[in-house]
Design a protein around this motif. Structure first.
Motif, PDB file in Angstrom:
ATOM      1  N   LEU A  38       0.847  -1.696   0.101  1.00  0.00           N
ATOM      2  CA  LEU A  38      -0.300   0.218  -0.069  1.00  0.00           C
ATOM      3  C   LEU A  38       0.978   1.193  -0.005  1.00  0.00           C
ATOM      4  O   LEU A  38       0.568   2.153  -0.316  1.00  0.00           O
ATOM      5  N   SER A  89      -6.723  -1.166   2.904  1.00  0.00           N
ATOM      6  CA  SER A  89      -6.394   0.064   3.170  1.00  0.00           C
ATOM      7  C   SER A  89      -5.693   0.232   4.345  1.00  0.00           C
ATOM      8  O   SER A  89      -6.066  -0.399   4.527  1.00  0.00           O
ATOM      9  N   SER A 116      -3.707   4.896   2.649  1.00  0.00           N
ATOM     10  CA  SER A 116      -3.681   4.604   0.977  1.00  0.00           C
ATOM     11  C   SER A 116      -4.650   3.592   0.693  1.00  0.00           C
ATOM     12  O   SER A 116      -4.541   2.946   2.014  1.00  0.00           O
ATOM     13  N   THR A 117      -5.338   3.591   0.199  1.00  0.00           N
ATOM     14  CA  THR A 117      -6.381   2.629  -0.620  1.00  0.00           C
ATOM     15  C   THR A 117      -5.882   2.074  -1.820  1.00  0.00           C
ATOM     16  O   THR A 117      -5.666   2.929  -3.244  1.00  0.00           O
ATOM     17  N   ASP A 118      -5.864   0.616  -1.957  1.00  0.00           N
ATOM     18  CA  ASP A 118      -5.763  -0.061  -2.977  1.00  0.00           C
ATOM     19  C   ASP A 118      -7.562   1.292  -3.851  1.00  0.00           C
ATOM     20  O   ASP A 118      -8.281   0.944  -3.701  1.00  0.00           O
TER      21      ASP A 118
END
Length: 182
Positions: A38, A89, A116-118
């Motif tokens: 991530l 995430s 962070s998020t995919d």
């Protein structure tokens, strides 16, 4: 397709009122590799090339995360799992010592990072849920009175919605030359 990460963005995340509740959990040592993945996606979304899967920084970052995840009083990461993709995430927080001052009488300051998020699971409230869990951790389980972060334009509105504001004195930094040390 997100050309920076090579991952297709989320499609049809739907109306927020129709989404199922988000389940957030505290990351464990076994999640260190996912935190690195991530982190690489975060760098790519910021226009910084994270390099290949075997880039030296990744192994060092995985070791760093694994070590700090074993220090629950000073470090926490909260994640959201997806049944198909695994950890999708995260938000990470660390406490560090700093001399007390009039606006922060505690010798501990928090720093929030690695939000962070995919891309395949964005726009579902996952980052916000991770941030809320992390801010709760800072407030309930640490001595930090102040939590800071470095915001990108992508996250600025979310951070401000949670109470973050611009500091009176902007942070500056310098990259020191590295080479042979005497």
């Amino acid at each position: 397709m997100d050309t920076d990460s090579g991952i297709a963005p989320a499609q049809g995340a739907g109306d927020p009122a129709e989404r199922p509740p988000v389940t957030v959990r505290r990351a464990e040592v076994r999640d260190a590799a996912a935190l690195v993945r991530l982190r690489a996606l975060m760098f790519a979304s910021m226009g910084e090339e994270p390099g290949p899967e075997d880039a030296p920084w990744r192994a060092e970052a995985q070791r760093w995360f694994a070590e700090r995840l074993g220090r629950p009083a000073e470090f926490a990461a909260f994640v959201v799992d997806d049944p198909e993709l695994g950890v999708v995430s995260t938000a990470v927080g660390i406490c560090y010592d700093r001399a007390p001052g009039p606006l922060n009488p505690a010798p501990v300051t928090g720093h929030l990072s690695n939000v962070s998020t995919d891309p395949r699971r964005q726009r579902r409230g996952y980052a916000k849920a991770c941030l809320e869990a992390l801010l709760d951790w800072f407030g309930r389980e640490t001595d930090a009175w102040v939590v800071n972060l470095h915001a990108t334009s992508h996250g600025d509105a979310l951070y401000r919605s949670l109470g973050f504001d611009s500091p009176r004195h902007p942070e500056l930094h310098i990259r020191l030359p590295r080479g042979e040390r005497a």
